[in-house]
Design a protein around this motif. Structure first.
Motif, short mmCIF file in Angstrom:
data_model
loop_
_atom_site.label_atom_id
_atom_site.label_comp_id
_atom_site.label_asym_id
_atom_site.label_seq_id
_atom_site.Cartn_x
_atom_site.Cartn_y
_atom_site.Cartn_z
N CYS A 72 -14.56 -70.22 11.34
CA CYS A 72 -14.85 -69.74 12.64
C CYS A 72 -13.56 -68.97 12.96
O CYS A 72 -13.43 -68.87 14.30
N TRP A 73 -12.72 -68.69 12.15
CA TRP A 73 -11.24 -68.12 12.60
C TRP A 73 -11.54 -66.69 12.89
O TRP A 73 -12.26 -66.00 12.17
N GLN A 74 -11.05 -66.32 13.94
CA GLN A 74 -11.46 -64.95 14.61
C GLN A 74 -10.45 -63.62 14.17
O GLN A 74 -10.43 -62.87 14.51
N GLY A 75 -9.19 -64.16 13.60
CA GLY A 75 -8.19 -63.30 13.35
C GLY A 75 -8.83 -62.67 11.79
O GLY A 75 -9.79 -62.90 11.37
N CYS A 128 -0.17 -58.73 15.77
CA CYS A 128 -0.36 -57.80 14.79
C CYS A 128 -1.68 -57.13 14.73
O CYS A 128 -2.71 -57.88 14.39
N LYS A 129 -1.89 -55.76 14.57
CA LYS A 129 -3.36 -55.29 14.78
C LYS A 129 -4.19 -55.39 13.56
O LYS A 129 -5.07 -55.38 13.52
N ARG A 130 -3.34 -55.44 12.51
CA ARG A 130 -4.00 -55.37 11.07
C ARG A 130 -4.37 -56.90 10.86
O ARG A 130 -5.45 -57.22 10.26
N CYS A 131 -3.70 -58.05 11.09
CA CYS A 131 -4.17 -59.26 10.87
C CYS A 131 -4.91 -59.97 12.07
O CYS A 131 -5.47 -60.91 12.09
N ASN A 132 -4.81 -59.23 13.34
CA ASN A 132 -5.24 -59.71 14.44
C ASN A 132 -4.83 -61.12 14.90
O ASN A 132 -5.76 -61.78 15.14
N ASN A 133 -3.72 -61.31 14.95
CA ASN A 133 -3.20 -62.59 15.18
C ASN A 133 -1.63 -62.11 15.94
O ASN A 133 -1.08 -61.44 15.45
N CYS A 134 -1.37 -63.16 16.92
CA CYS A 134 0.14 -63.27 17.09
C CYS A 134 0.96 -63.93 16.46
O CYS A 134 0.45 -65.06 16.03
N VAL A 135 2.06 -63.48 16.16
CA VAL A 135 2.93 -64.26 15.07
C VAL A 135 4.23 -64.39 15.79
O VAL A 135 4.98 -63.35 16.21
N MET A 136 4.90 -65.50 15.45
CA MET A 136 6.21 -65.74 15.95
C MET A 136 7.33 -65.01 15.23
O MET A 136 7.12 -65.07 13.91
N GLU A 137 8.34 -64.50 15.99
CA GLU A 137 9.17 -63.81 15.45
C GLU A 137 8.60 -62.75 14.50
O GLU A 137 9.38 -62.34 13.30
N PHE A 138 7.80 -61.95 14.97
CA PHE A 138 7.07 -61.00 14.12
C PHE A 138 8.11 -59.98 13.60
O PHE A 138 8.62 -59.24 14.41
N ASP A 139 8.19 -59.56 12.37
CA ASP A 139 9.11 -58.67 11.81
C ASP A 139 8.17 -57.26 11.69
O ASP A 139 8.44 -56.20 12.18
N HIS A 140 7.26 -57.43 10.71
CA HIS A 140 6.44 -56.29 10.50
C HIS A 140 5.35 -56.75 9.44
O HIS A 140 5.20 -57.89 9.01
N HIS A 141 4.26 -56.04 9.15
CA HIS A 141 3.30 -56.33 8.37
C HIS A 141 3.41 -55.70 7.17
O HIS A 141 3.52 -54.32 7.07
N ASN A 184 0.44 -59.43 4.12
CA ASN A 184 0.51 -60.18 4.89
C ASN A 184 1.56 -59.89 6.08
O ASN A 184 2.55 -59.26 5.64
N CYS A 185 1.64 -60.70 7.13
CA CYS A 185 2.53 -60.39 8.34
C CYS A 185 4.00 -61.08 7.85
O CYS A 185 4.04 -62.16 6.90
N ILE A 186 5.20 -60.68 8.07
CA ILE A 186 6.21 -61.10 7.94
C ILE A 186 6.74 -61.51 9.24
O ILE A 186 7.09 -61.01 10.15
N GLY A 187 7.12 -62.95 9.33
CA GLY A 187 7.53 -63.67 10.42
C GLY A 187 8.42 -64.81 10.33
O GLY A 187 9.13 -64.51 9.48
N ALA A 188 8.24 -65.46 11.49
CA ALA A 188 9.42 -66.63 11.39
C ALA A 188 9.31 -67.69 10.01
O ALA A 188 10.44 -68.09 9.72
N ARG A 189 8.30 -68.01 9.57
CA ARG A 189 8.23 -68.72 8.59
C ARG A 189 8.20 -68.18 7.04
O ARG A 189 8.56 -68.95 6.13
N ASN A 190 7.91 -67.16 7.01
CA ASN A 190 8.16 -66.28 5.50
C ASN A 190 9.12 -65.27 5.42
O ASN A 190 8.85 -64.35 4.42
N TYR A 191 9.99 -65.12 6.36
CA TYR A 191 11.06 -64.07 6.30
C TYR A 191 11.77 -64.40 5.13
O TYR A 191 12.41 -63.65 4.34
N ARG A 192 12.24 -65.76 4.88
CA ARG A 192 13.21 -66.00 3.89
C ARG A 192 12.43 -65.91 2.63
O ARG A 192 13.08 -65.23 1.74
N ALA A 193 11.28 -66.22 2.34
CA ALA A 193 10.65 -65.73 1.03
C ALA A 193 10.48 -64.30 0.73
O ALA A 193 10.39 -63.84 -0.33
#
Length: 297
Positions: free
Chosen positions: A15-18, A132-145, A151-160
């Motif tokens: 039931c995830w809406q993103g 993010c309009k493409r993923c339809n989710n708010c992302v911490m420290e959003f960098d770009h899609h 996937n979005c690039i944000g606080a948790r996967n920017y290092r990867a």
């Protein structure tokens, strides 16, 4: 419990809406564009296959470049692992609030008044977060899609993500250099690239090193330019979103020395995921999600 009440209980990922995609019963989350991830993985596999078949393995059968073949395998494995980590890691998605919880917030409270509100996710976003309009989710420290990982690039996967584009740049430079060396310094007993154990030849295969050198050079320049841009952003303490919007760096990164920013990027603790166990069953009448309104700033 009657049948009607049973139908109301579903797992959270169902039931995830993103626009995120869940696999393995909600245990793996991938961005909204799975085809982009498959395309990137196919390109990496295709390039590696050409390199090992027409450059690395033939040279090894003649007694040379065994070390370079080992390095090539390590770089290819690193590309795949970093790509999978970037694409299949929660980038820092902020779960949506229920409508009742959203309506109960006091707009005048400091926790809400100093933040930008997201109508779609029914929440007051933390600093540096963005919807993010493409993923339809708010992302911490959003960098770009990222169009390469889907996937979005944000606080948790920017290092990867940084590891991915760094390894790709190095591996393409490595493959381009060996392809050029194969062209300018061919062996006298190697008339055309040989497949594996010298049991078959492909007509016109002598042109594959030239095509591979050109292809890897193009990818190296493009991805290397992207890497240089993100090194510039790390030095400034900005995200791509802030740079494009011409927003000044905010938070603890403002005015930080470059080496400190690099240390935080590669050695800093990864923020914990805000997503709960997506395999848990919830009542769909009370599940988070808010409205389908997509108007947000």
């Amino acid at each position: 419990m009657n049948v009607g009440s049973l139908r109301k209980r579903r797992q959270q990922w169902e039931c995830w809406q993103g626009n995120a995609n869940f696999f393995a019963g909600g245990r793996i989350v991938v961005g909204s564009h799975c085809r982009a991830l498959a395309f990137s993985a196919t390109i990496l596999l295709f390039t590696a296959t050409l390199f090992f078949t027409f450059i690395s393995l033939p040279a090894t059968t003649y007694g040379g470049w065994a070390f370079f073949s080992t390095v090539s395998v390590c770089l290819f494995v690193g590309c795949i692992i970093s790509l999978a980590s970037t694409a299949m890691m929660d980038p820092g998605i902020i779960p949506r609030r229920t409508l009742a919880l959203w309506n109960s917030l006091d707009p005048a409270s400091p926790d809400v008044a100093e933040r930008k509100s997201c109508v779609t996710c029914q929440l007051a976003r933390p600093p540096r977060a963005k919807h993010c309009k493409r993923c339809n989710n708010c992302v911490m420290e959003f960098d770009h899609h990222c169009p390469f990982t889907g996937n979005c690039i944000g606080a948790r996967n920017y290092r990867a993500f940084m590891a991915f584009i760094s390894i790709v740049t190095i591996s393409e430079f490595f493959a381009c250099a060996l392809s050029v060396l194969h062209i300018v310094a061919p062996r006298a007993d190697n008339v055309g690239p040989v497949l594996l154990v010298n049991w078959a030849r492909i007509p016109g295969s002598q042109f594959f090193p030239h095509l591979l050198a050109l292809w890897t050079a193009v990818v190296m320049v493009l991805v290397g330019g992207l890497l240089s841009f993100h090194i510039f952003l790390v030095a400034k303490g900005q995200t791509t979103n802030e740079y494009l919007r011409r927003e000044a760096p905010s938070g603890s990164r403002l005015g930080r020395p470059f080496l400190s920013s690099c240390h935080e990027l590669w050695c800093g603790a990864r923020p914990p995921s805000l997503l709960s166990d997506m395999t848990e069953s919830v009542n769909t009448d009370n599940s988070a999600g808010g409205t389908d309104d997509t108007n947000h700033d």
